[in-house]
Structures are given as structure tokens and as C-alpha cells.
Design a protein around this motif. Structure first.
Motif, mmCIF file in Angstrom:
data_model
loop_
_atom_site.group_PDB
_atom_site.id
_atom_site.type_symbol
_atom_site.label_atom_id
_atom_site.label_comp_id
_atom_site.label_asym_id
_atom_site.label_seq_id
_atom_site.Cartn_x
_atom_site.Cartn_y
_atom_site.Cartn_z
ATOM 1 N N ASP A 170 0.839 -1.203 0.000
ATOM 2 C CA ASP A 170 0.000 0.000 0.000
ATOM 3 C C ASP A 170 0.875 1.255 0.000
ATOM 4 N N LEU B 85 0.833 3.299 3.158
ATOM 5 C CA LEU B 85 1.616 2.729 4.240
ATOM 6 C C LEU B 85 3.073 3.155 4.125
ATOM 7 N N VAL C 128 8.542 -2.377 7.086
ATOM 8 C CA VAL C 128 7.254 -2.059 6.462
ATOM 9 C C VAL C 128 7.016 -2.916 5.212
ATOM 10 N N ALA D 7 4.669 -6.396 5.091
ATOM 11 C CA ALA D 7 3.425 -6.253 4.344
ATOM 12 C C ALA D 7 3.345 -7.231 3.180
#
Length: 288
Positions: free
Chosen positions: A183, A186, A204, A208
């Protein structure tokens, strides 16, 4: 001291009713039978097809629908499986196959995830490597078995290399997809917190992408067994593929089906272990 006595102070501190706290914390014993019945119902529904297949396998040879010489009843195959377990032969073949499969799968994962992450993050790397990767990705692993045997010999190295080749591309492609589909909001939020690129990737991007990566890892786990069994049928002295081929050549048909059943169970076990690993690595995700 009862559990209700223990939960009252905690519920009071959270300013909620004890009954609500117990329900949220999973301590409500009255709700457990319902959850247990629900789990049993799901298991029963999921087992219907397996039970029906097993019953058909058992009944069809006994009724003469198929020749029981070439397809013995399931109970006969299970008896042969029990004999192989008792005399230790199955353990030898199972250990040989699992060792080769796990080594090859581990090497493929270790190489494919970093490379997939680099391709997913860098368009320049993707443009450089995509042509050769597309060439090899569309070449079946078993088609290269003679090449691996000629170059690496008929020993363990060629079999492990073939497993690495078959497992590499599912993990690579899923990693590229997972890294590219994180995303953007994000990532933007993480950059606003001052994370440098390495922290951004490790804290991150990679977490993810874990669900997508594990889709490829599970495909690779299945491929590791399938390709290895085929390789063991060509040149091996131990392994599940060798067990099936040797039993067929010696007309030990029940042993052949016992080997096939073992291969299926091993595939299910590997998939279950990978699912458990995925859940542990994805604990941050909200449960459905």
C-alpha cells in the motif's frame, strides 16, 4: 479461586462489565461448546470428500469394478504402508526425500526473496534481469533433468539443484508481486516517521509482503516434492520416488500405493507447516 473472581479487578480497571471482559478475553466457558461444535462441523464438512474417496477406493476393487491386482483396496495399501513403517524401509526413503526437498527449498527461498525484493524495488534491476528470468521461468524443471544429470552427475547434487530450480521461480515471482503491491499510503506514512530505506524495507515493505510471498513459498513446497519424486524415479537408490518405481518394477503393487499415499501425506504436512509459519509471521494482520 475462580476465574470470575480473578477477572473482576481487571474488568473494573478497564471500566467494562466482567461478562464483557470475559467474552472479549476468550474466558467465557459457556461460549466454548458453541465454538467447539462449529470447529467440529467445519472439520466434518471438509472431510466428506476424503471419506467418500476412501470408501470408493475400498469398495470398487472388492465389487470387481476395477482389477484388484492393479488397484488393491485401500485397506490393503494401508496394510502395506504399516509393514513399510514396521520394517524401517519407509523411514529410510522418507528421510532421503525430505532431506533433499528441504535443502533445495531452503536454498531457493534464500536466493529468491532477496532477488525478488531487489527486482520489485528497482525498475533498473527488473529491466536487466527480466528477459533471462522469463526464459528460464517458462522452461519446465523436468525438461532440464537430463542437463542437470549430465552436468552435475547422478548423485545428490543434481537432485537438489533440480529442486532449487523448480522452487526458485514461484518464490521469486510472489516476492516481486508482494513488494510491488504494498500500500503506497503505508509507505508514505512510514517515510513521514523518518525511516531510512533499509528500515522502510525491513519494517514495512517486507512484513506487508509476507502473505503474498508465502503464496509462492507454499507453491514451491508442493513443487519440491513433485519434482524430487520424478527425479528419484530416474536415478536414485533411496527416496519416495525410488520406492514407488522399485515397487512397480517388482510388481509389489500394494507397496507402490503405500509410497504414493506417503507422498500425498508429506505434501499435506509441508503445506500445513508453511501455513503455520505464515500465520506466525503475519500475526499483525487482523483475523477474519
Amino acid at each position: 479461586m475462580s476465574s470470575s473472581t480473578l477477572t473482576r479487578p481487571v474488568a473494573a480497571a478497564l471500566d467494562v462489565a466482567p461478562e464483557d471482559y470475559r467474552r472479549r478475553a476468550g474466558l467465557d466457558v459457556a461460549a466454548r461448546p458453541g465454538r467447539f461444535r462449529l470447529a467440529v462441523g467445519r472439520l466434518a464438512r471438509g472431510s466428506v470428500a476424503v471419506v467418500a474417496f476412501a470408501a470408493l477406493w475400498e469398495v470398487a476393487p472388492r465389487l470387481g469394478l476395477v482389477d484388484r491386482v492393479f488397484l488393491p483396496p485401500l485397506s490393503v495399501a494401508l496394510g502395506a504402508l504399516a509393514d513399510l513403517v514396521a520394517n524401517g524401509q519407509l523411514a529410510v526413503h522418507l528421510q532421503a526425500s525430505l532431506t533433499r526437498a528441504l535443502i533445495g527449498l531452503s536454498i531457493a527461498i534464500s536466493a529468491a526473496i532477496p532477488l525478488g525484493a531487489a527486482i520489485g524495488r528497482s525498475p533498473a534491476v527488473a529491466r536487466l534481469l527480466n528477459p533471462v528470468l522469463e526464459l528460464f521461468r517458462n522452461t519446465a524443471a523436468l525438461a532440464l533433468l537430463p542437463v542437470f544429470v549430465l552436468v552435475l552427475g547422478i548423485g545428490e547434487t543434481s537432485k537438489i539443484a533440480l529442486v532449487v530450480y523448480a522452487c526458485f521461480f514461484p518464490v521469486l515471482l510472489s516476492t516481486i508481486t508482494g513488494v510491488r503491491t504494498v500500500d503506497p499510503l503505508l509507505l508514505k506514512s512510514a517515510r513521514s516517521l523518518g525511516l531510512h530505506p533499509l528500515q522502510l524495507f525491513t519494517k514495512v515493505t517486507l512484513p506487508a509482503a509476507v502473505p503474498t510471498i508465502f503464496t509462492g513459498v507454499r507453491m514451491a513446497g508442493a513443487a519440491s516434492i513433485l519434482v524430487l519424486v520424478a527425479a528419484e524415479m530416474v536415478g536414485a537408490r533411496a527416496g519416495l520416488g525410488y520406492l514407488v518405481t522399485a515397487a512397480q518394477q517388482n510388481f509389489a503393487i500394494p507397496d507402490m500405493y503405500a509410497g504414493i499415499l506417503t507422498i500425498a501425506l508429506v505434501g499435506l504436512a509441508i503445506n500445513a507447516v508453511l501455513l503455520l509459519a505464515e500465520r506466525r509471521l503475519s500475526r499483525w494482520r487482523p483475523s477474519a
